[in-house]
Every structure is written in structure tokens, then in C-alpha cells.
Design a protein around this motif. Sequence first.
Motif, PDB file in Angstrom:
ATOM      1  N   ALA A  76       0.851  -0.924   0.237  1.00 46.97           N
ATOM      2  CA  ALA A  76       0.340   0.495  -0.267  1.00 46.97           C
ATOM      3  C   ALA A  76       0.618   1.413   0.209  1.00 46.97           C
ATOM      4  CB  ALA A  76      -0.806   0.286   1.165  1.00 46.97           C
ATOM      5  N   THR A  77       0.416   2.131  -0.805  1.00 43.94           N
ATOM      6  CA  THR A  77       1.140   3.448  -0.638  1.00 43.94           C
ATOM      7  C   THR A  77       0.667   4.313  -0.301  1.00 43.94           C
ATOM      8  OG1 THR A  77       0.290   4.530  -3.613  1.00 43.94           O
ATOM      9  CG2 THR A  77       2.769   2.968  -2.738  1.00 43.94           C
ATOM     10  N   ALA A  78      -0.561   4.249  -0.068  1.00 42.48           N
ATOM     11  CA  ALA A  78      -1.387   5.412   1.249  1.00 42.48           C
ATOM     12  C   ALA A  78      -2.378   4.428   1.212  1.00 42.48           C
ATOM     13  CB  ALA A  78      -2.059   6.618  -0.556  1.00 42.48           C
ATOM     14  N   PRO A  79      -3.026   5.452   2.667  1.00 42.37           N
ATOM     15  CA  PRO A  79      -4.482   4.160   3.141  1.00 42.37           C
ATOM     16  C   PRO A  79      -4.733   3.691   2.058  1.00 42.37           C
ATOM     17  CG  PRO A  79      -4.201   6.477   4.272  1.00 42.37           C
ATOM     18  CD  PRO A  79      -3.599   6.346   3.108  1.00 42.37           C
ATOM     19  N   THR A  80      -5.469   2.522   2.171  1.00 44.47           N
ATOM     20  CA  THR A  80      -5.736   1.673   1.505  1.00 44.47           C
ATOM     21  C   THR A  80      -6.926   0.440   2.056  1.00 44.47           C
ATOM     22  OG1 THR A  80      -3.942   1.547  -0.300  1.00 44.47           O
ATOM     23  CG2 THR A  80      -5.173   0.177  -0.357  1.00 44.47           C
ATOM     24  N   VAL A  81      -8.554   0.668   1.472  1.00 45.01           N
ATOM     25  CA  VAL A  81      -9.644  -0.287   1.697  1.00 45.01           C
ATOM     26  C   VAL A  81      -9.684  -1.089   0.659  1.00 45.01           C
ATOM     27  CG1 VAL A  81     -11.398  -1.008   2.561  1.00 45.01           C
ATOM     28  CG2 VAL A  81     -10.509   1.050   3.167  1.00 45.01           C
ATOM     29  N   VAL A  82      -9.201  -2.616   0.502  1.00 46.24           N
ATOM     30  CA  VAL A  82      -9.791  -3.629   0.128  1.00 46.24           C
ATOM     31  C   VAL A  82     -10.666  -4.450   0.408  1.00 46.24           C
ATOM     32  CG1 VAL A  82      -7.339  -4.168  -1.083  1.00 46.24           C
ATOM     33  CG2 VAL A  82      -7.818  -4.991   0.542  1.00 46.24           C
ATOM     34  N   GLY A  83     -11.272  -5.056  -0.455  1.00 47.42           N
ATOM     35  CA  GLY A  83     -12.830  -6.089  -0.518  1.00 47.42           C
ATOM     36  C   GLY A  83     -11.572  -7.503  -0.594  1.00 47.42           C
ATOM     37  N   VAL A  84     -11.777  -8.338   0.927  1.00 45.68           N
ATOM     38  CA  VAL A  84     -11.432  -9.816   0.110  1.00 45.68           C
ATOM     39  C   VAL A  84     -11.823 -10.423   0.299  1.00 45.68           C
ATOM     40  CG1 VAL A  84      -9.776 -10.829   1.641  1.00 45.68           C
ATOM     41  CG2 VAL A  84      -9.376  -8.584   1.924  1.00 45.68           C
ATOM     42  N   LEU A  85     -11.661 -11.674  -0.572  1.00 47.44           N
ATOM     43  CA  LEU A  85     -12.299 -12.981  -1.451  1.00 47.44           C
ATOM     44  C   LEU A  85     -11.616 -13.951  -0.759  1.00 47.44           C
ATOM     45  CD1 LEU A  85     -13.887 -12.375  -4.953  1.00 47.44           C
ATOM     46  CD2 LEU A  85     -14.784 -11.786  -2.855  1.00 47.44           C
ATOM     47  N   ASP A  86     -12.107 -14.097   0.093  1.00 48.47           N
ATOM     48  CA  ASP A  86     -11.057 -15.298   1.127  1.00 48.47           C
ATOM     49  C   ASP A  86     -11.373 -16.690   0.579  1.00 48.47           C
ATOM     50  OD1 ASP A  86      -9.822 -14.096   3.542  1.00 48.47           O
ATOM     51  OD2 ASP A  86     -11.894 -13.890   4.202  1.00 48.47           O
TER      52      ASP A  86
END
Length: 161
Positions: A76-86
Motif C-alpha cells: 500500500a502506498t496510501a491508506p487503502t481499503v480492499v474487498g477480500v474474497l477469502d
Amino acid sequence: MQDLLTLVQDAPRRSFAAGDVLLADGQPVDALYVLLHGALRIDKGGTTVATVTEPGACVGEMSLLLDTPATADVVATAPTVVGVLDDAPTLLATEPALARALARLLASRVQVMTSYLVDLRQQYGDHTGGLGMIDVVLDSLARDGGTGRRLASVRDPEPEY
């Protein structure tokens, strides 16, 4: 990329601070990460190969599809949010929408690379030496079925191309 955003609509979210590592080269990958907002840098051997900022972009898809450990570091190069497909391997086998979304993503990448290959041939087709060979190497890699190919550095002393 909208397809992937739709798939992670109800998926768990993970937040990362700048500098956090999502995937580490050589480590197992069991989830697919879809960027919701923020920025990611993809590094291979200390070289940045891509920056990802578009919502709906994903990371971990190559490992998922090739059933291999991560092939690069994703940071991450900035505050980041991802959706996670476990448990992405199971989802890939049971969710046709995921397979279709990844197929579209990969097809668009092939289209870009093919256009680039044509551009290289037009620019450097009459050159001798290294520049004249770029299109030959890329063409060879593009046509290779990948069967039995080991993933290696471009500086591999015995490249398979």
C-alpha cells in the motif's frame, strides 16, 4: 473492473496503511484482493512494475489462477481499503462470475500487450541487436502455452524463451 466490485460488494474489508504489505513475493496467496480505494505498488525484485489506483483492480489473481505463491510484493502506498474474497480457489471453482471477471481482466491485458507488440514491431522491426529482438522475445512469450513453465526473473541465466 465493475464485475469485481460487484463481487466484493458484501465481502469483508481490510484496511492497510501506507507501507503495509498485502502480498509478499514467494508467499502463499489464498485470497483475492479488490481495490476499493487507495493505492498499491507492485514490486518485483526491488523494481516497481505497476501502480494500482483504480477501484475494482485486483491483486492476487495470477497466484490464484496459476496455483502458485505470490509472484511480486504488493505494498500500500496510501491508506487503502480492499474487498477480500477469502478462499479464492474455491470461489473460482464455484462462482462463474468470478471466473468471467478474471477472464475479462486477462483478455484486456493481452489486448494491451498485443497492441504494444505491434507498436514495437513497427518502430524497431528493422533494427539489429537488442532492440530488434524485443518483439521476437515478446511474441515468443505471448504464444507460449505456459505448460511446465517456471516463473523466473527476466535475468534468468537460462531463460525459456
